[in-house]
Design an enzyme around this catalytic site. Structure first.
Site, short mmCIF file in Angstrom:
data_model
loop_
_atom_site.label_atom_id
_atom_site.label_comp_id
_atom_site.label_asym_id
_atom_site.label_seq_id
_atom_site.Cartn_x
_atom_site.Cartn_y
_atom_site.Cartn_z
N GLU A 1 0.68 -1.23 -0.06
CA GLU A 1 -0.06 0.01 -0.08
C GLU A 1 0.98 1.20 -0.02
OE1 GLU A 1 -3.12 0.73 -0.12
OE2 GLU A 1 -3.10 2.69 0.53
N CYS B 1 -4.93 5.67 4.93
CA CYS B 1 -4.93 4.17 4.40
C CYS B 1 -6.19 3.52 3.86
CB CYS B 1 -4.23 3.35 5.37
SG CYS B 1 -3.90 1.48 4.74
N CYS C 1 -5.74 -0.63 6.41
CA CYS C 1 -6.30 -0.61 7.64
C CYS C 1 -6.98 0.61 8.29
CB CYS C 1 -4.89 -0.61 8.39
SG CYS C 1 -4.05 -2.32 8.28
N HIS D 1 -6.29 3.96 12.30
CA HIS D 1 -6.12 5.24 12.63
C HIS D 1 -7.33 5.97 13.36
CE1 HIS D 1 -2.11 5.57 10.78
NE2 HIS D 1 -2.52 4.86 9.77
N ARG E 1 0.20 -3.82 11.34
CA ARG E 1 1.90 -3.37 10.73
C ARG E 1 2.46 -3.02 11.71
NH1 ARG E 1 -1.64 -1.81 6.17
NH2 ARG E 1 -0.98 -2.70 4.19
N SER F 1 4.78 2.00 9.48
CA SER F 1 5.81 2.08 8.13
C SER F 1 6.78 3.10 8.47
CB SER F 1 4.70 2.00 6.89
OG SER F 1 4.18 0.89 6.72
N CYS G 1 3.20 -0.04 4.29
CA CYS G 1 1.99 0.58 4.19
C CYS G 1 2.59 1.89 3.30
CB CYS G 1 1.17 0.96 5.10
SG CYS G 1 -0.35 1.87 4.79
N CYS H 1 4.61 0.92 -5.82
CA CYS H 1 4.93 -0.25 -6.62
C CYS H 1 5.80 -0.16 -7.98
CB CYS H 1 3.61 -0.49 -7.08
SG CYS H 1 2.09 -0.36 -6.46
#
Length: 546
Positions: A14, A61, A64, A68, A458, A481, A525, A528
């Site tokens: 992500e 996000c 998830c 938050h 995470r 992250s 998170c 790509c």
């Protein structure tokens, strides 16, 4: 001569993440982790009503989202001095449990498994032999020869059409893949089953959270789903939980251990040194004492020595990040002042800050939670970890690795799934005796400050708020992250993923599946592609990895 390999962006995560490594003699000798997307939620929140912050922070996000929201709610509750009633605590625990079960299933099957499973090899498998192996590993259904033959035929259609669809651009046939064709076929079949199961698991969020993603039932002081505390809705949740738990017990955990048996060498690759867990799932009002998964810190892999966590000793560095200033600040007085410049690994190279606890980089996440729980003597964790080590016939040192990180995630999934039954029954008993409160009132102060800590899929997540004039004056988020994928600190110490990549073997710089294995094991998170640069020729290779 060392080679530079740039992986940008990493796929199957992500967000946006760039990894650059130096390779010499077939191994990574140095690494740099770059977050290449600026979000700025902290800036957006300034001047807003503190009660609305959780609705904004959930948008950090698309996976998830709940975590938050809950961190923000806890943060504001800490500032205004309100404690949610027991029913609200139980529902929040159940929703967090669902988030972790869903996230870990999706992560293993759809984000990480393809680093270990060669989907194309499954076409060479003998369905009868695959069925025999599957029945030895677990009692899961759909494991007859005809079931595996049907999966093979679906795969063949992809190949015959010239398109592998969602499996396009994998490193199929890479020598680092070690599973026999029959195990590849079993894992591919379960990949497809998991697509259906994760959707079913996510429905639990809709029972008490109205929807998924971006749940709607949190409020400062409790939850707003009191109308759903009835036999029909609780039975629906219970049914979905049992279905998910059956998949975890009979498919997910057996699959992870079966695949791990072919990759024991990865029990000595991809490890870090220090670990931090905030802990999660309060069983009462006192934290961290009542947390089901305990809070703690482990330094230098000393599993028998778990230290208490002093949150005041957390700071964020920005020397190698694209932000103004050079002073490490505690999140309660943190600043978000972007200062973009050219990416240069010798200077600034990330939008992510560099969190440090007691001046050390700390890995957070499932492995950290499992290690802290194991070190604190958490009985369910000790039993499952010891059983896994025995089954794989590997030493405890193998926990500090890419393999340990992946296995730890599966182990904690089972631990949390098992524990959720108790929380459901406790909620039922409360309602039976007429305890229906889900909200506690409060008044918003003119000035206050607060902190909300979660331990989410995470890893350790913290929100800090400063309120002035009943509005948000400052808001800071230190997310998992950021801990795991952050750059070097002012002292030049690498972040956890940078440390973990050093020593990783690279068989083919043009197809660096080994880098993906360790990076994906952190479940980043951020998001790509893979670019490989050969410094001797200045040739740049670009890859899109499914």
């Amino acid at each position: 001569m060392a080679q530079r390999i740039v992986v940008d962006p990493i796929t199957r995560i992500e967000g946006h993440l760039r990894i650059e490594v130096e390779v010499a003699n077939g191994k990574v000798t140095n690494a740099w982790s770059s977050s290449t997307l600026f979000r700025g939620l902290e800036i957006i929140l300034k001047g807003r009503d503190p009660r609305d912050a959780w609705l904004f922070t959930q948008r950090a996000c698309g996976v998830c989202t709940y975590v938050h929201g809950l961190a923000s709610i806890r943060c504001v509750e800490d500032a205004v001095g309100v404690t949610a009633p027991p029913n609200a605590r139980l529902i929040r625990n159940l929703l967090m449990g669902v988030q972790i079960l869903h996230d870990h299933l999706v992560h293993f099957y759809h984000l990480h498994a393809l680093d270990w499973v060669d989907v194309v090899s499954a076409l060479q498998a003998d369905p009868v032999k695959a069925s025999q192996i599957a029945n030895q590993v677990s009692p899961a259904g759909k494991s007859g020869p005809s079931d595996f033959k049907a999966v093979q035929q679906r795969l063949q259609k992809f190949v015959d059409s010239g398109q592998l669809g969602l499996f396009t651009n994998g490193y199929w046939g890479h020598p680092a893949y070690k599973l026999p064709p029959e195990v590849n076929l079993i894992a591919t079949a379960h990949y497809l089953e998991a697509l259906r199961q994760q959707a079913r698991t996510a429905r639990m969020h809709a029972v008490f959270g109205a929807k998924n993603p971006h749940l709607q039932s949190l409020v400062v002081g409790g939850v707003s789903c009191v109308a759903d505390l009835n036999p029909d809705r609780i039975s629906e949740f219970l049914y979905l939980w049992k279905e998910t738990k059956d998949f975890i017990d009979n498919v997910y955990l057996p699959d992870v251990l079966a695949v791990a048996g072919f990759y024991k060498d990865w029990g000595a690759i991809g490890g870090t040194s220090n670990f931090l867990a905030y802990g999660e799932f309060p069983q009462g009002e006192k934290e961290p004492e009542s947390l089901f998964l305990p809070r703690g810190a482990i330094f230098k892999r000393q599993l028998g020595k778990v230290d208490a966590v002093d949150v005041d000793k957390i700071v964020e560095h920005v020397k190698y990040s694209w932000y103004e200033g050079d002073k490490a600040l505690h999140p309660s007085v943190g600043e978000t002042k972007p200062a973009p410049s050219k990416l240069d690994t010798a200077k600034e190279y990330s939008w992510t800050k560099a969190p440090r606890y007691m001046d050390e980089a700390m890995e957070v996440g499932p492995l950290a939670r499992v290690l802290v729980a194991y070190g604190r003597g958490h009985e369910p964790t000790r039993k499952l970890v010891d059983d896994a080590l025995k089954q794989l016939d590997v030493p405890a040192e193998a926990l500090f690795s890419t393999l340990g990180r992946t296995a730890g995630r599966a182990i904690e999934t089972k631990i949390i799934a098992d524990a959720m039954e108790g929380w459901i029954m406790e909620l039922v008993e409360n309602i039976k005796r007429g305890e229906n409160r889900t909200f506690a009132s409060y008044e918003m102060p003119q000035e206050a400050a607060g902190m909300g800590l979660n331990d989410v899929p995470r890893g350790a997540l913290g929100h800090w708020i400063e309120i002035k004039g009943q509005k948000i004056a400052n808001y800071q988020m230190v997310v998992p992250s950021t801990w795991n994928l952050g750059p070097r600190c002012a002292a030049g110490k690498p972040g956890p993923v940078e440390e973990a990549l050093i020593g990783t073997p690279i068989a083919d710089p043009k197809r660096p599946v080994e880098i993906l294995r360790t990076v994906h094991s952190f479940d980043p998170c951020i998001a790509c592609a893979v670019h490989v640069i050969d410094p001797r020729t200045n040739e740049v290779y670009k890859f899109k990895v499914a």
